[in-house]
Design a protein around this motif. Structure first.
Motif, PDB file in Angstrom:
ATOM      1  N   VAL A  15       0.839  -1.198   0.000  1.00  0.00           N
ATOM      2  CA  VAL A  15       0.000   0.000   0.000  1.00  0.00           C
ATOM      3  C   VAL A  15       0.876   1.252   0.000  1.00  0.00           C
ATOM      4  O   VAL A  15       0.609   2.227  -0.720  1.00  0.00           O
ATOM      5  CB  VAL A  15      -0.939   0.003   1.222  1.00  0.00           C
ATOM      6  CG1 VAL A  15      -1.704   1.323   1.306  1.00  0.00           C
ATOM      7  CG2 VAL A  15      -1.923  -1.157   1.142  1.00  0.00           C
ATOM      8  N   ALA A  16       1.963   1.213   0.778  1.00  0.00           N
ATOM      9  CA  ALA A  16       2.874   2.359   0.845  1.00  0.00           C
ATOM     10  C   ALA A  16       3.492   2.652  -0.515  1.00  0.00           C
ATOM     11  O   ALA A  16       3.597   3.819  -0.918  1.00  0.00           O
ATOM     12  CB  ALA A  16       3.975   2.098   1.878  1.00  0.00           C
ATOM     13  N   THR A  17       3.903   1.614  -1.239  1.00  0.00           N
ATOM     14  CA  THR A  17       4.518   1.839  -2.554  1.00  0.00           C
ATOM     15  C   THR A  17       3.515   2.457  -3.533  1.00  0.00           C
ATOM     16  O   THR A  17       3.871   3.332  -4.333  1.00  0.00           O
ATOM     17  CB  THR A  17       5.073   0.529  -3.146  1.00  0.00           C
ATOM     18  OG1 THR A  17       4.016  -0.429  -3.285  1.00  0.00           O
ATOM     19  CG2 THR A  17       6.157  -0.059  -2.264  1.00  0.00           C
ATOM     20  N   ALA A  18       2.255   2.009  -3.460  1.00  0.00           N
ATOM     21  CA  ALA A  18       1.226   2.596  -4.328  1.00  0.00           C
ATOM     22  C   ALA A  18       1.019   4.065  -3.982  1.00  0.00           C
ATOM     23  O   ALA A  18       0.855   4.908  -4.871  1.00  0.00           O
ATOM     24  CB  ALA A  18      -0.084   1.818  -4.188  1.00  0.00           C
ATOM     25  N   PHE A  19       1.030   4.374  -2.687  1.00  0.00           N
ATOM     26  CA  PHE A  19       0.862   5.762  -2.250  1.00  0.00           C
ATOM     27  C   PHE A  19       2.042   6.628  -2.687  1.00  0.00           C
ATOM     28  O   PHE A  19       1.864   7.757  -3.153  1.00  0.00           O
ATOM     29  CB  PHE A  19       0.720   5.828  -0.729  1.00  0.00           C
ATOM     30  CG  PHE A  19      -0.625   5.388  -0.210  1.00  0.00           C
ATOM     31  CD1 PHE A  19      -1.711   5.255  -1.061  1.00  0.00           C
ATOM     32  CD2 PHE A  19      -0.807   5.101   1.129  1.00  0.00           C
ATOM     33  CE1 PHE A  19      -2.956   4.849  -0.591  1.00  0.00           C
ATOM     34  CE2 PHE A  19      -2.048   4.703   1.616  1.00  0.00           C
ATOM     35  CZ  PHE A  19      -3.123   4.578   0.756  1.00  0.00           C
ATOM     36  N   ILE A  20       3.266   6.117  -2.513  1.00  0.00           N
ATOM     37  CA  ILE A  20       4.453   6.895  -2.866  1.00  0.00           C
ATOM     38  C   ILE A  20       4.471   7.203  -4.363  1.00  0.00           C
ATOM     39  O   ILE A  20       4.766   8.330  -4.782  1.00  0.00           O
ATOM     40  CB  ILE A  20       5.728   6.145  -2.443  1.00  0.00           C
ATOM     41  CG1 ILE A  20       5.820   6.099  -0.911  1.00  0.00           C
ATOM     42  CG2 ILE A  20       6.974   6.824  -3.020  1.00  0.00           C
ATOM     43  CD1 ILE A  20       6.913   5.207  -0.387  1.00  0.00           C
ATOM     44  N   ALA A  21       4.166   6.191  -5.168  1.00  0.00           N
ATOM     45  CA  ALA A  21       4.091   6.428  -6.617  1.00  0.00           C
ATOM     46  C   ALA A  21       2.986   7.431  -6.929  1.00  0.00           C
ATOM     47  O   ALA A  21       3.116   8.252  -7.842  1.00  0.00           O
ATOM     48  CB  ALA A  21       3.850   5.115  -7.352  1.00  0.00           C
ATOM     49  N   GLY A  22       1.907   7.384  -6.138  1.00  0.00           N
ATOM     50  CA  GLY A  22       0.810   8.334  -6.329  1.00  0.00           C
ATOM     51  C   GLY A  22       1.236   9.764  -6.041  1.00  0.00           C
ATOM     52  O   GLY A  22       0.814  10.688  -6.740  1.00  0.00           O
ATOM     53  N   THR A  23       2.089   9.961  -5.032  1.00  0.00           N
ATOM     54  CA  THR A  23       2.557  11.321  -4.740  1.00  0.00           C
ATOM     55  C   THR A  23       3.405  11.859  -5.885  1.00  0.00           C
ATOM     56  O   THR A  23       3.308  13.045  -6.235  1.00  0.00           O
ATOM     57  CB  THR A  23       3.384  11.359  -3.437  1.00  0.00           C
ATOM     58  OG1 THR A  23       4.576  10.578  -3.577  1.00  0.00           O
ATOM     59  CG2 THR A  23       2.592  10.832  -2.261  1.00  0.00           C
ATOM     60  N   THR A  24       4.206  10.998  -6.479  1.00  0.00           N
ATOM     61  CA  THR A  24       5.022  11.428  -7.612  1.00  0.00           C
ATOM     62  C   THR A  24       4.146  11.759  -8.810  1.00  0.00           C
ATOM     63  O   THR A  24       4.408  12.722  -9.546  1.00  0.00           O
ATOM     64  CB  THR A  24       6.036  10.333  -7.991  1.00  0.00           C
ATOM     65  OG1 THR A  24       6.713   9.883  -6.825  1.00  0.00           O
ATOM     66  CG2 THR A  24       7.078  10.872  -8.963  1.00  0.00           C
ATOM     67  N   LEU A  25       3.094  10.967  -9.006  1.00  0.00           N
ATOM     68  CA  LEU A  25       2.154  11.240 -10.088  1.00  0.00           C
ATOM     69  C   LEU A  25       1.489  12.603  -9.889  1.00  0.00           C
ATOM     70  O   LEU A  25       1.408  13.414 -10.826  1.00  0.00           O
ATOM     71  CB  LEU A  25       1.093  10.143 -10.143  1.00  0.00           C
ATOM     72  CG  LEU A  25      -0.088  10.403 -11.088  1.00  0.00           C
ATOM     73  CD1 LEU A  25       0.374  10.428 -12.533  1.00  0.00           C
ATOM     74  CD2 LEU A  25      -1.182   9.354 -10.886  1.00  0.00           C
ATOM     75  N   LEU A  26       1.009  12.878  -8.674  1.00  0.00           N
ATOM     76  CA  LEU A  26       0.357  14.158  -8.402  1.00  0.00           C
ATOM     77  C   LEU A  26       1.339  15.314  -8.571  1.00  0.00           C
ATOM     78  O   LEU A  26       0.967  16.392  -9.060  1.00  0.00           O
ATOM     79  CB  LEU A  26      -0.229  14.162  -6.988  1.00  0.00           C
ATOM     80  CG  LEU A  26      -1.471  13.287  -6.786  1.00  0.00           C
ATOM     81  CD1 LEU A  26      -1.869  13.248  -5.318  1.00  0.00           C
ATOM     82  CD2 LEU A  26      -2.629  13.793  -7.641  1.00  0.00           C
ATOM     83  N   ALA A  27       2.603  15.094  -8.172  1.00  0.00           N
ATOM     84  CA  ALA A  27       3.616  16.132  -8.361  1.00  0.00           C
ATOM     85  C   ALA A  27       3.814  16.414  -9.845  1.00  0.00           C
ATOM     86  O   ALA A  27       3.989  17.573 -10.248  1.00  0.00           O
ATOM     87  CB  ALA A  27       4.941  15.696  -7.723  1.00  0.00           C
ATOM     88  N   LYS A  28       3.757  15.374 -10.667  1.00  0.00           N
ATOM     89  CA  LYS A  28       3.907  15.563 -12.110  1.00  0.00           C
ATOM     90  C   LYS A  28       2.706  16.335 -12.671  1.00  0.00           C
ATOM     91  O   LYS A  28       2.877  17.242 -13.493  1.00  0.00           O
ATOM     92  CB  LYS A  28       4.028  14.213 -12.807  1.00  0.00           C
ATOM     93  CG  LYS A  28       4.180  14.313 -14.321  1.00  0.00           C
ATOM     94  CD  LYS A  28       4.633  13.001 -14.922  1.00  0.00           C
ATOM     95  CE  LYS A  28       4.915  13.152 -16.416  1.00  0.00           C
ATOM     96  NZ  LYS A  28       5.630  12.000 -16.972  1.00  0.00           N
TER      97      LYS A  28
END
Length: 297
Positions: A15-28
């Motif tokens: 779940v943490a890895t999905a969230f972390i990738a999600g933060t990078t996506l939102l930053a993009k």
């Protein structure tokens, strides 16, 4: 004391890895014109700390955890490195494929290993040096050296990995002194103060959609940190760490689904080489914990 629960730890880290990738996506998304005028990386970092702090402060108000006197010097050093690192990472994510930026970010434990030599007095032997060399070779592939293919943004991601590697040194020092929740709370408080100062010259009023994305980024980051801390409390790091590499998979899936960017063979090759080096380093650390050390390896 938290009871060991390996299956739950693995679920939490996924779940943490999905969230972390999600933060990078939102930053993009925030760094492009997808939701309005692109926001400066400083403003994206400010939103990340602001909303993460709100989430953590809300939890603290409900749970009222016992806090101790923090080591402000270590917290300042750690948070400064973290703020610089995420800002560089957010800037890179807005300018290159998410999978490439995420792959390069996996160099941060390698930088942490190298910096531990002068800062912590640790000895590094041939296995760990080999892992570092392999990982850096992968980064060189992702830099795509050549007049027509060179990714300048990859240098931002490389800089982020280096600074976050230094952050690992301070986290290691703090982890032996303070409780995990306190470390997160103090980190995000100081980070918000630093980011609030840095954002002043570049501040612009976000659109409603950008406000929502900033809030999502901060909350996702707080949730990712909480999942990671709880996973580490329920299983050995040697079990949990390999699953963090799935962040790369989630980043590639998000990039394909939202931006239609499919990794090419150079991206896949570079990521595979970096992950090989990171996996070798993780294996070496696992072996070192099981076998008493008599010399550097």
């Amino acid at each position: 004391m938290t009871r060991p629960n390996p299956p739950l730890a693995i679920a939490l880290i996924l779940v943490a890895t999905a969230f972390i990738a999600g933060t990078t996506l939102l930053a993009k998304v925030l760094g492009t014109d997808a939701l309005g005028e692109p926001l400066h990386p400083f403003q994206v970092t400010h939103g990340r700390f602001l909303f993460a702090l709100i989430a953590l402060a809300s939890v603290a108000a409900i749970l009222r955890p016992e806090l101790q006197r923090p080591h402000l010097g270590l917290h300042m050093a750690r948070t400064t490195c973290g703020a610089i690192g995420v800002t560089l990472m957010f800037a890179a994510a807005a300018r290159m494929p998410l999978a490439d930026a995420t792959a390069i970010s996996f160099l941060n434990p390698v930088f942490g290993m190298i910096l531990a030599i002068p800062l912590l007095g640790e000895k590094v032997g041939p296995v760990r040096w080999s892992a570092a060399a392999i990982a850096f070779a992968g980064a060189l592939v992702l830099l795509r050296p050549g007049p027509d293919t060179f990714q300048v943004a990859a240098l931002l991601a490389l800089g982020a990995a280096a600074v976050m590697g230094l952050e690992l040194i301070f986290i290691k020092k703090l982890a032996s002194r303070e409780r995990p929740f306190q470390i997160l709370l103090v980190n995000n408080t100081i980070g918000w103060i630093l980011a609030s100062t840095a954002v002043i010259p570049v501040w612009q009023m976000p659109t409603p959609a950008q406000w929502a994305a900033l809030a999502g980024l901060g909350v996702l980051m707080a949730c990712a940190q909480a999942c990671f801390v709880n996973a580490m409390a329920r299983a050995d790091a040697s079990l949990v760490t390999p699953f963090t590499y799935l962040t790369l998979l989630f980043a590639a899936l998000y990039d394909a689904a939202i931006f239609g960017i499919i990794p090419d063979w150079i991206s896949l090759l570079g990521a595979a080489i970096i992950l090989t080096g990171a996996a070798l380093l993780a294996w070496r650390e696992t072996r070192a914990r099981r076998i008493p050390k008599t010399s550097g390896a």
